[in-house]
Design a protein around this motif. Structure first.
Motif, PDB file in Angstrom:
ATOM      1  N   ILE A  63      -4.916   2.761  -2.585  1.00 46.87           N
ATOM      2  CA  ILE A  63      -3.605   3.422  -2.550  1.00 46.87           C
ATOM      3  C   ILE A  63      -3.618   4.692  -3.402  1.00 46.87           C
ATOM      4  CG2 ILE A  63      -1.182   3.169  -3.236  1.00 46.87           C
ATOM      5  CD1 ILE A  63      -1.391   0.220  -2.462  1.00 46.87           C
ATOM      6  N   LYS A  64      -4.277   4.627  -4.557  1.00 41.73           N
ATOM      7  CA  LYS A  64      -4.373   5.808  -5.425  1.00 41.73           C
ATOM      8  C   LYS A  64      -5.109   6.939  -4.716  1.00 41.73           C
ATOM      9  CE  LYS A  64      -6.174   7.315  -9.925  1.00 41.73           C
ATOM     10  NZ  LYS A  64      -6.927   6.901 -11.141  1.00 41.73           N
ATOM     11  N   CYS A  84      -5.368   7.375  -1.448  1.00 40.34           N
ATOM     12  CA  CYS A  84      -4.504   7.863  -0.373  1.00 40.34           C
ATOM     13  C   CYS A  84      -3.398   8.757  -0.912  1.00 40.34           C
ATOM     14  CB  CYS A  84      -3.906   6.681   0.398  1.00 40.34           C
ATOM     15  SG  CYS A  84      -5.093   5.766   1.393  1.00 40.34           S
ATOM     16  N   LEU A  85      -2.806   8.380  -2.035  1.00 43.41           N
ATOM     17  CA  LEU A  85      -1.751   9.197  -2.643  1.00 43.41           C
ATOM     18  C   LEU A  85      -2.277  10.566  -3.047  1.00 43.41           C
ATOM     19  CD1 LEU A  85       0.182   6.602  -4.864  1.00 43.41           C
ATOM     20  CD2 LEU A  85       1.062   7.825  -2.865  1.00 43.41           C
ATOM     21  N   CYS A  94      -2.469  12.543   0.030  1.00 46.02           N
ATOM     22  CA  CYS A  94      -1.121  12.880   0.503  1.00 46.02           C
ATOM     23  C   CYS A  94      -0.530  14.053  -0.267  1.00 46.02           C
ATOM     24  CB  CYS A  94      -0.201  11.667   0.368  1.00 46.02           C
ATOM     25  SG  CYS A  94      -0.435  10.396   1.627  1.00 46.02           S
ATOM     26  N   SER A 138      -3.599   9.241   5.437  1.00 50.68           N
ATOM     27  CA  SER A 138      -3.476   8.590   4.127  1.00 50.68           C
ATOM     28  C   SER A 138      -2.161   7.828   4.010  1.00 50.68           C
ATOM     29  CB  SER A 138      -3.591   9.632   3.013  1.00 50.68           C
ATOM     30  OG  SER A 138      -4.835  10.300   3.078  1.00 50.68           O
ATOM     31  N   ILE A 168      -1.506   3.683   3.524  1.00 53.91           N
ATOM     32  CA  ILE A 168      -0.646   3.130   2.462  1.00 53.91           C
ATOM     33  C   ILE A 168       0.416   2.207   3.069  1.00 53.91           C
ATOM     34  CG2 ILE A 168       1.096   3.678   0.709  1.00 53.91           C
ATOM     35  CD1 ILE A 168      -0.416   6.252   0.142  1.00 53.91           C
ATOM     36  N   LEU A 217       0.911  -1.843   2.302  1.00 58.07           N
ATOM     37  CA  LEU A 217       2.163  -2.361   1.732  1.00 58.07           C
ATOM     38  C   LEU A 217       2.808  -3.386   2.660  1.00 58.07           C
ATOM     39  CD1 LEU A 217       3.771   0.899   0.270  1.00 58.07           C
ATOM     40  CD2 LEU A 217       2.602  -0.943  -0.971  1.00 58.07           C
TER      41      LEU A 217
END
Length: 418
Positions: A358-359, A361-362, A365, A377, A381, A385
């Motif tokens: 997730i980090k 992908c963020l 993003c 990305s 995520i 989730l």
């Protein structure tokens, strides 16, 4: 060798397609074939410039801990069965990572196929719900509801037939529509984006028709993240919501109101949602609470290495802890299941893996200037989730239909160049 990537890709697509028409054993065989093809290619044509990222390393550590758990298990043979499944999933993920690294152009058709499969299952589910299919097992507490409040829980074509499995599968593929919608808008193809919006709406209706309360709770992680991402994008691109044309606002509002109205004015669905808060008053939730309690005791007695991986192993040992009349195939909670099977360190490693994905992908993003990278990305995520939100209250995530789709999506990150 000139066509080996195409052969590997056809095998991957066969895995995804087989989820809706074949038993899970065939998916495992196809996954092994895909892995053999990719490994064979990389033996002769390995790019040493490619470096595995931190989340790859975290997953590898998780797998090593599961391996130690296997040899520490008192029921080695039963645990070996579950371990082989974990080995196949892990091998598939790393091979899919190597595949997408060299085949970035295969990402879009893969997501398009995913959306097609989701749409196919969604239409089947809606038809089943409309026809009032009979439940195959005790799927709903009938003691305190009227006949008109009974949900005809759709289960699609996935085997074994189970509405929770269908809900988890559709939830895992829900972000594919987000990807296609945003991709179409980025290319200024509004008609195509509207068509994908319609399919997105149908997919949501199908998930609601499964009557899976865990999936409803998965929505609580999926949609807030989606709305925050859209608000951030609108703020950055257009300078605020006030700059968006009124007709687009009305379309978005209409879709939201239609979904809410569908759930609110259908007595069966609204009663199903209300039952989430019944706790011990609902037999299904009460059953899960009993299983959680027994599984927690199993973990506390085996906190370091767990009992060994696999539902066969779980069932054998669970019998020593369960309350009479509350037999279970698993703990009905993914984090608890991992902790019970492989111990606290395996759970920690897996959580680190998800956090790092997730980090990553963020970061893409927020910092990437490539719109396609940002959309992909965000899609990953949302998928994580939604699936893990559902996984807090069910263990459907361990089914092959979800596993291969889940790992395929995360493997797509390897195609993104720094």
């Amino acid at each position: 060798m000139e066509n080996i990537d195409n052969i590997a890709y056809l095998t991957m697509l066969s895995i995804l397609i087989s989820a809706v028409i074949l038993n899970s054993e065939y998916m495992g065989l196809l996954a092994l074939l895909f892995s053999v093809i990719v490994v064979f290619k990389n033996i002769f044509n390995y790019d040493d410039k490619f470096k595995f990222k931190n989340y790859h390393k975290a997953l590898f550590v998780y797998f090593l801990i599961v391996t130690v758990s296997l040899f520490a298990s008192t029921l080695f043979k039963l645990s070996l069965h579950g371990y082989i499944k974990t080995l196949i999933y892990t091998l598939f993920f790393f091979c899919a990572t190597l595949f997408f690294k060299d085949n970035k152009n295969k990402i879009f058709p893969t997501i398009l196929l995913t959306a097609f499969l989701m749409s196919f299952e969604s239409f089947i589910a809606i038809i089943q719900n409309a026809c009032g299919v009979s439940e195959i097992s005790g799927w709903q507490d009938m003691t305190s509801i009227n006949p008109e409040e009974v949900v005809s829980r759709a289960y699609g074509t996935l085997k074994p037939y189970n509405p929770n499995l269908l809900a988890g599968y559709l939830l895992c593929g829900l972000s594919s529509f987000v990807y296609l919608i945003l991709d179409s808008l980025s290319k200024n193809n509004k008609k195509r984006a509207l068509a994908y919006c319609a399919l997105f709406f149908i997919n949501i209706i199908a998930i609601i028709d499964t009557g899976c309360r865990g999936a409803y709770l998965g929505f609580l992680l999926f949609f807030p993240m989606l709305f925050m991402a859209l608000i951030y994008y609108v703020q950055k691109k257009f300078g605020g919501l006030s700059k968006i044309k009124k007709r687009y606002k009305n379309i978005a509002l209409l879709i939201i109101l239609a979904i809410v109205a569908f759930a609110a004015f259908d007595p069966a669905i609204s009663r199903r949602i209300e039952s989430i808060f019944a706790l011990r008053a609902d037999s299904s939730i009460s059953f899960r609470l009993n299983v959680y309690e027994s599984a927690l005791h199993m973990f506390l007695d085996n906190p370091i290495f767990g009992i060994g991986v696999g539902n066969q192993n779980f069932r054998e040992i669970y019998g020593l802890y369960m309350k009479s009349g509350f037999d279970a195939l698993g703990s009905y909670c993914v984090p608890l299941e991992i902790a019970v099977e492989s111990g606290i360190f395996a759970l920690f490693a897996f959580i680190v893996f998800l956090v790092l994905v997730i980090k990553t992908c963020l970061k893409y993003c927020l910092k990437s200037k490539n719109t396609s990278v940002q959309i992909l990305s965000l899609s990953i995520i949302l998928m994580i989730l939604a699936v893990m939100g559902h996984g807090l209250f069910d263990t459907i995530w361990f089914r092959p239909q979800l596993q291969f789709l889940f790992w395929t999506n995360i493997a797509m990150l390897s195609a993104i160049k720094e």
